[in-house]
Design a protein around this motif. Structure first.
Motif, PDB file in Angstrom:
ATOM      1  N   HIS A  93       0.814  -1.221   0.000  1.00 11.10           N
ATOM      2  CA  HIS A  93       0.000   0.000   0.000  1.00 11.10           C
ATOM      3  C   HIS A  93       0.845   1.268   0.000  1.00 11.10           C
ATOM      4  O   HIS A  93       0.312   2.358  -0.174  1.00 11.10           O
ATOM      5  CB  HIS A  93      -0.953   0.007   1.192  1.00 11.10           C
ATOM      6  N   GLN A  94       2.135   1.132   0.216  1.00  8.03           N
ATOM      7  CA  GLN A  94       3.089   2.231   0.200  1.00  8.03           C
ATOM      8  C   GLN A  94       2.675   3.438   1.054  1.00  8.03           C
ATOM      9  O   GLN A  94       2.551   4.555   0.559  1.00  8.03           O
ATOM     10  CB  GLN A  94       3.376   2.668  -1.227  1.00  8.03           C
ATOM     11  N   PRO A  95       2.492   3.224   2.355  1.00  9.36           N
ATOM     12  CA  PRO A  95       2.220   4.373   3.226  1.00  9.36           C
ATOM     13  C   PRO A  95       3.464   5.239   3.367  1.00  9.36           C
ATOM     14  O   PRO A  95       4.550   4.864   2.911  1.00  9.36           O
ATOM     15  CB  PRO A  95       1.864   3.708   4.566  1.00  9.36           C
ATOM     16  N   LEU A  96       3.308   6.368   4.028  1.00  8.85           N
ATOM     17  CA  LEU A  96       4.458   7.220   4.295  1.00  8.85           C
ATOM     18  C   LEU A  96       5.468   6.447   5.136  1.00  8.85           C
ATOM     19  O   LEU A  96       5.102   5.712   6.049  1.00  8.85           O
ATOM     20  CB  LEU A  96       4.039   8.477   5.061  1.00  8.85           C
ATOM     21  N   SER A  97       6.725   6.640   4.829  1.00  9.39           N
ATOM     22  CA  SER A  97       7.789   6.076   5.655  1.00  9.39           C
ATOM     23  C   SER A  97       7.924   6.973   6.893  1.00  9.39           C
ATOM     24  O   SER A  97       7.385   8.091   6.913  1.00  9.39           O
ATOM     25  CB  SER A  97       9.108   6.056   4.879  1.00  9.39           C
ATOM     26  N   PRO A  98       8.656   6.542   7.914  1.00 11.26           N
ATOM     27  CA  PRO A  98       8.886   7.439   9.054  1.00 11.26           C
ATOM     28  C   PRO A  98       9.525   8.764   8.616  1.00 11.26           C
ATOM     29  O   PRO A  98       9.142   9.829   9.101  1.00 11.26           O
ATOM     30  CB  PRO A  98       9.814   6.628   9.961  1.00 11.26           C
ATOM     31  N   ARG A 130       6.754  10.811   6.899  1.00  9.61           N
ATOM     32  CA  ARG A 130       5.817  11.386   7.876  1.00  9.61           C
ATOM     33  C   ARG A 130       6.435  12.620   8.540  1.00  9.61           C
ATOM     34  O   ARG A 130       5.794  13.669   8.658  1.00  9.61           O
ATOM     35  CB  ARG A 130       5.440  10.344   8.922  1.00  9.61           C
ATOM     36  N   GLU A 131       7.700  12.509   8.939  1.00  9.34           N
ATOM     37  CA  GLU A 131       8.390  13.639   9.552  1.00  9.34           C
ATOM     38  C   GLU A 131       8.485  14.809   8.564  1.00  9.34           C
ATOM     39  O   GLU A 131       8.266  15.970   8.925  1.00  9.34           O
ATOM     40  CB  GLU A 131       9.787  13.224  10.020  1.00  9.34           C
ATOM     41  N   GLN A 132       8.788  14.480   7.321  1.00 12.13           N
ATOM     42  CA  GLN A 132       8.897  15.490   6.256  1.00 12.13           C
ATOM     43  C   GLN A 132       7.577  16.251   6.114  1.00 12.13           C
ATOM     44  O   GLN A 132       7.555  17.490   6.055  1.00 12.13           O
ATOM     45  CB  GLN A 132       9.254  14.742   4.973  1.00 12.13           C
ATOM     46  N   ILE A 133       6.469  15.539   6.054  1.00 11.93           N
ATOM     47  CA  ILE A 133       5.157  16.171   5.865  1.00 11.93           C
ATOM     48  C   ILE A 133       4.753  16.948   7.108  1.00 11.93           C
ATOM     49  O   ILE A 133       4.157  18.029   7.007  1.00 11.93           O
ATOM     50  CB  ILE A 133       4.094  15.122   5.473  1.00 11.93           C
ATOM     51  N   GLU A 134       5.079  16.443   8.289  1.00 11.81           N
ATOM     52  CA  GLU A 134       4.769  17.201   9.501  1.00 11.81           C
ATOM     53  C   GLU A 134       5.512  18.529   9.524  1.00 11.81           C
ATOM     54  O   GLU A 134       4.953  19.557   9.915  1.00 11.81           O
ATOM     55  CB  GLU A 134       5.065  16.366  10.744  1.00 11.81           C
ATOM     56  N   LYS A 135       6.764  18.533   9.072  1.00  6.53           N
ATOM     57  CA  LYS A 135       7.518  19.792   8.986  1.00  6.53           C
ATOM     58  C   LYS A 135       6.879  20.730   7.967  1.00  6.53           C
ATOM     59  O   LYS A 135       6.750  21.937   8.204  1.00  6.53           O
ATOM     60  CB  LYS A 135       8.972  19.524   8.612  1.00  6.53           C
ATOM     61  N   SER A 136       6.497  20.184   6.815  1.00  6.02           N
ATOM     62  CA  SER A 136       5.853  21.004   5.783  1.00  6.02           C
ATOM     63  C   SER A 136       4.524  21.551   6.290  1.00  6.02           C
ATOM     64  O   SER A 136       4.185  22.715   6.037  1.00  6.02           O
ATOM     65  CB  SER A 136       5.631  20.178   4.508  1.00  6.02           C
ATOM     66  N   ALA A 137       3.783  20.731   7.018  1.00  4.02           N
ATOM     67  CA  ALA A 137       2.486  21.161   7.550  1.00  4.02           C
ATOM     68  C   ALA A 137       2.662  22.245   8.620  1.00  4.02           C
ATOM     69  O   ALA A 137       1.878  23.203   8.671  1.00  4.02           O
ATOM     70  CB  ALA A 137       1.731  19.958   8.109  1.00  4.02           C
ATOM     71  N   LEU A 196      -3.302  10.153   1.039  1.00  2.01           N
ATOM     72  CA  LEU A 196      -4.312  10.323   2.093  1.00  2.01           C
ATOM     73  C   LEU A 196      -3.656  10.721   3.411  1.00  2.01           C
ATOM     74  O   LEU A 196      -4.130  11.626   4.098  1.00  2.01           O
ATOM     75  CB  LEU A 196      -5.101   9.019   2.285  1.00  2.01           C
ATOM     76  N   GLU A 197      -2.558  10.051   3.753  1.00  2.00           N
ATOM     77  CA  GLU A 197      -1.847  10.385   4.986  1.00  2.00           C
ATOM     78  C   GLU A 197      -1.309  11.814   4.924  1.00  2.00           C
ATOM     79  O   GLU A 197      -1.410  12.563   5.897  1.00  2.00           O
ATOM     80  CB  GLU A 197      -0.709   9.400   5.222  1.00  2.00           C
ATOM     81  N   THR A 198      -0.755  12.183   3.786  1.00  2.00           N
ATOM     82  CA  THR A 198      -0.224  13.538   3.603  1.00  2.00           C
ATOM     83  C   THR A 198      -1.345  14.568   3.749  1.00  2.00           C
ATOM     84  O   THR A 198      -1.189  15.573   4.455  1.00  2.00           O
ATOM     85  CB  THR A 198       0.469  13.661   2.233  1.00  2.00           C
ATOM     86  N   ALA A 199      -2.471  14.324   3.094  1.00  2.00           N
ATOM     87  CA  ALA A 199      -3.608  15.254   3.155  1.00  2.00           C
ATOM     88  C   ALA A 199      -4.126  15.389   4.583  1.00  2.00           C
ATOM     89  O   ALA A 199      -4.458  16.497   5.030  1.00  2.00           O
ATOM     90  CB  ALA A 199      -4.713  14.786   2.221  1.00  2.00           C
ATOM     91  N   ARG A 200      -4.195  14.288   5.303  1.00  2.00           N
ATOM     92  CA  ARG A 200      -4.700  14.336   6.683  1.00  2.00           C
ATOM     93  C   ARG A 200      -3.772  15.149   7.590  1.00  2.00           C
ATOM     94  O   ARG A 200      -4.233  15.907   8.445  1.00  2.00           O
ATOM     95  CB  ARG A 200      -4.880  12.920   7.224  1.00  2.00           C
TER      96      ARG A 200
END
Length: 162
Positions: A19-24, A27-34, A56-60
């Motif tokens: 399903h290729q979810p975000l890697s750790p 996830r850290e990268q997107i949290e910084k961007s968010a 979906l994880e990125t959007a959330r």
């Protein structure tokens, strides 16, 4: 209309998870961007994402940091990797009148969409890094736009730390 384009964060390989979810790291990268989006005061009246787990994880995460209700995220195939730019623009046109939207998707379609908005003739190659964020201003009547800014994940990370 301000259109924000974001490529999902770095994801796990298919070998590790089909399903290729975000890697750790992703996830850290997107949290910084968010966090940077929050610092910049970005808000969205619509968040659109592809049905892939990583988008979906990125959007959330982006919704959480920018105050957008995650239950209102629109999931659609019109922002998948190979969707023609015009099909995505036709979808966006249904939301004409909104001031600010975020599209979380994939390459090459995000780059093609940006090119389609910015150029009227010869397409240009536009790359958006994983976790990068671009803001375009689009005149929906004339289907043309202006690049307001593009921030790499590194730049967003610095902004998010301030």
């Amino acid at each position: 209309m301000r259109i924000h384009l974001m490529q999902h964060g770095v994801c796990l390989s298919k070998e590790l998870d089909k399903h290729q979810p975000l890697s750790p790291v992703g996830r850290e990268q997107i949290e910084k961007s968010a966090r940077a989006a929050q610092v910049l005061g970005l808000g969205f009246e619509l968040i659109v994402t592809s049905p892939k787990t990583r988008t979906l994880e990125t959007a959330r995460i982006m919704a959480e940091y920018t105050g957008y209700p995650p239950s209102r995220i629109q999931v659609t195939d019109v922002v998948t990797a190979m969707t023609p730019a015009q099909k995505t623009l036709d979808y966006i046109r249904d939301y004409n009148g909104l001031e600010s939207i975020l599209i979380v998707g994939h390459l090459p379609s995000l780059g093609a969409l940006a090119s389609h908005i910015l150029t009227t003739r010869t397409p240009v190659d536009i790359a958006i890094e994983n976790g990068g964020l671009m803001q375009l201003e689009m005149d929906m009547t004339h289907q043309c736009g202006t690049l307001n800014w593009y921030l790499t994940p590194v730049q967003l990370g610095v902004i998010g730390e301030s």
